[in-house]
Design an enzyme around this catalytic site. Structure first.
Site, PDB file in Angstrom:
ATOM      1  N   GLY A  74       2.482  -3.199   5.502  1.00 14.09           N
ATOM      2  CA  GLY A  74       1.080  -3.228   5.896  1.00 14.09           C
ATOM      3  C   GLY A  74       0.249  -3.759   4.745  1.00 14.09           C
ATOM      4  O   GLY A  74       0.647  -3.649   3.583  1.00 14.09           O
ATOM      5  N   GLN A  79      -7.336  -5.122  -0.008  1.00 17.19           N
ATOM      6  CA  GLN A  79      -6.288  -5.290  -1.016  1.00 17.19           C
ATOM      7  C   GLN A  79      -6.175  -6.733  -1.506  1.00 17.19           C
ATOM      8  O   GLN A  79      -5.522  -6.992  -2.509  1.00 17.19           O
ATOM      9  CB  GLN A  79      -4.934  -4.825  -0.475  1.00 17.19           C
ATOM     10  CG  GLN A  79      -4.859  -3.320  -0.244  1.00 17.19           C
ATOM     11  CD  GLN A  79      -3.519  -2.934   0.312  1.00 17.19           C
ATOM     12  OE1 GLN A  79      -3.282  -3.025   1.504  1.00 17.19           O
ATOM     13  NE2 GLN A  79      -2.615  -2.514  -0.561  1.00 17.19           N
ATOM     14  N   CYS A 117       2.324   2.276  -2.025  1.00 15.60           N
ATOM     15  CA  CYS A 117       1.233   1.347  -1.727  1.00 15.60           C
ATOM     16  C   CYS A 117       1.384   0.115  -2.608  1.00 15.60           C
ATOM     17  O   CYS A 117       1.674   0.238  -3.795  1.00 15.60           O
ATOM     18  CB  CYS A 117      -0.106   2.031  -1.992  1.00 15.60           C
ATOM     19  SG  CYS A 117      -1.535   0.981  -1.685  1.00 15.60           S
ATOM     20  N   LEU A 118       1.160  -1.057  -2.019  1.00 10.34           N
ATOM     21  CA  LEU A 118       1.264  -2.300  -2.787  1.00 10.34           C
ATOM     22  C   LEU A 118       0.199  -2.377  -3.882  1.00 10.34           C
ATOM     23  O   LEU A 118       0.346  -3.136  -4.834  1.00 10.34           O
ATOM     24  CB  LEU A 118       1.146  -3.513  -1.858  1.00 10.34           C
ATOM     25  CG  LEU A 118       2.283  -3.685  -0.846  1.00 10.34           C
ATOM     26  CD1 LEU A 118       1.970  -4.824   0.123  1.00 10.34           C
ATOM     27  CD2 LEU A 118       3.619  -3.920  -1.537  1.00 10.34           C
ATOM     28  N   HIS A 159      -2.691   4.627   6.967  1.00  7.84           N
ATOM     29  CA  HIS A 159      -2.754   4.213   5.567  1.00  7.84           C
ATOM     30  C   HIS A 159      -3.663   2.987   5.411  1.00  7.84           C
ATOM     31  O   HIS A 159      -4.539   2.958   4.542  1.00  7.84           O
ATOM     32  CB  HIS A 159      -1.324   3.898   5.091  1.00  7.84           C
ATOM     33  CG  HIS A 159      -1.214   3.389   3.696  1.00  7.84           C
ATOM     34  ND1 HIS A 159      -0.638   4.115   2.686  1.00  7.84           N
ATOM     35  CD2 HIS A 159      -1.597   2.206   3.132  1.00  7.84           C
ATOM     36  CE1 HIS A 159      -0.668   3.401   1.556  1.00  7.84           C
ATOM     37  NE2 HIS A 159      -1.237   2.234   1.803  1.00  7.84           N
ATOM     38  N   GLU A 160      -3.463   1.980   6.268  1.00  6.54           N
ATOM     39  CA  GLU A 160      -4.253   0.738   6.163  1.00  6.54           C
ATOM     40  C   GLU A 160      -5.717   0.972   6.530  1.00  6.54           C
ATOM     41  O   GLU A 160      -6.613   0.405   5.908  1.00  6.54           O
ATOM     42  CB  GLU A 160      -3.645  -0.372   7.025  1.00  6.54           C
ATOM     43  CG  GLU A 160      -2.221  -0.764   6.661  1.00  6.54           C
ATOM     44  CD  GLU A 160      -1.985  -1.034   5.181  1.00  6.54           C
ATOM     45  OE1 GLU A 160      -2.910  -1.515   4.485  1.00  6.54           O
ATOM     46  OE2 GLU A 160      -0.872  -0.752   4.701  1.00  6.54           O
ATOM     47  N   HIS A 163      -7.549   2.242   3.623  1.00  3.58           N
ATOM     48  CA  HIS A 163      -7.929   1.177   2.689  1.00  3.58           C
ATOM     49  C   HIS A 163      -9.285   0.579   3.065  1.00  3.58           C
ATOM     50  O   HIS A 163     -10.102   0.281   2.189  1.00  3.58           O
ATOM     51  CB  HIS A 163      -6.890   0.050   2.670  1.00  3.58           C
ATOM     52  CG  HIS A 163      -5.792   0.262   1.695  1.00  3.58           C
ATOM     53  ND1 HIS A 163      -5.997   0.394   0.341  1.00  3.58           N
ATOM     54  CD2 HIS A 163      -4.454   0.375   1.885  1.00  3.58           C
ATOM     55  CE1 HIS A 163      -4.844   0.572  -0.269  1.00  3.58           C
ATOM     56  NE2 HIS A 163      -3.884   0.564   0.649  1.00  3.58           N
TER      57      HIS A 163
END
Length: 194
Positions: A74, A79, A117-118, A159-160, A163
Site C-alpha cells: 500500500g 508518502q 511502513c515504507l 493503514h493507508e 496516512h
C-alpha cells in the site's frame, strides 16, 4: 540439472544473485523516493480530490509502480509528498486505487498484528485494527467504488487511510513499542564528529 548448466556454460546461481542484487537496488531507489519519518508532510491532512484528470491517473500509476518497486502492499499520496486523498494498495493480488476513501462500516471484532511502513523503514509495531471494513470512494476515473474487505486488505486500507490524516503506526501502538520504534528512528549521534 544442478546449480550450474555446464553444457551451455551458464552459471545459474550467479544469475540468481545478480537478479536479487538488482531487485534490492530497485527497492532502495524506490524507498529513496518515499518520504521518511521526520518529513513534515507525513503529519499533514490530505485534501479531497476534485478533478479526475490525466494528472490523477498518472499519479495513481506512478504510486502503484513505486509501491511494487519498494516491495510494499500500500502507498498513500502523502508518502510521495502529494496532499491529495488517494492511495493505492494490493487486494488479493489485484492493484487498486482509492480516491477520497471513507470507511462506512467496521466490524466489532478487531485484530492486533505487527505492521511496518515504507515511511518508517526499520520499524515493526503491533497495531490493533478492525478485522473487516467497508470502504467507499472512487477510482482514478471517478467511478464509485464500495469494497467490503477482510484481513489482510482491511488492515492495509486502514493503514493507508491513516496516512491521509497524518496518522502513523507509532501513534496507534502501545507505549513500550512506540518508545522502541522512536529509538530506532532517531538519528544516532556519530562518535568523534565535530
Amino acid at each position: 540439472m544442478g546449480e550450474h548448466d555446464h553444457e551451455h556454460g551458464v552459471d545459474l546461481e550467479h544469475d540468481d544473485d545478480e537478479q536479487e542484487l538488482e531487485r534490492e537496488a530497485r527497492r532502495l531507489v524506490a524507498l529513496s523516493r518515499i518520504r521518511q519519518y521526520g518529513d513534515a508532510v507525513l503529519r499533514m491532512q490530505a485534501r479531497e480530490v476534485e478533478s479526475f484528470d490525466d494528472d490523477l491517473r498518472r499519479l495513481a500509476e506512478r504510486m502503484t509502480a513505486l509501491m511494487h518497486e519498494a516491495n510494499g502492499v500500500g502507498l498513500a499520496a502523502t508518502q510521495v509528498g502529494v496532499l491529495r486523498r488517494i492511495f493505492v494498495f494490493v487486494d488479493e493480488g489485484e492493484d487498486r486505487v482509492l480516491v477520497n476513501p471513507v470507511i462506512t462500516k467496521r466490524s466489532s471484532e478487531s485484530d492486533t498484528d505487527d505492521e511496518g511502513c515504507l515511511s518508517l523503514r526499520e520499524v515493526l509495531v503491533p497495531v490493533e485494527r478492525s478485522k473487516a471494513v467497508t470502504i467507499e470512494g472512487v477510482d482514478a476515473s471517478g467511478e464509485r467504488l464500495e469494497l467490503e474487505l477482510g484481513l489482510p486488505s482491511s488492515r492495509i486500507v486502514q493503514h493507508e487511510l491513516d496516512h491521509l490524516d497524518g496518522v502513523l503506526i507509532i501513534d496507534r501502538t502501545d507505549d513500550e513499542s512506540r518508545r522502541a520504534a522512536l529509538a530506532k528512528l532517531r538519528p544516532q549521534p556519530v562518535l568523534g564528529a565535530r
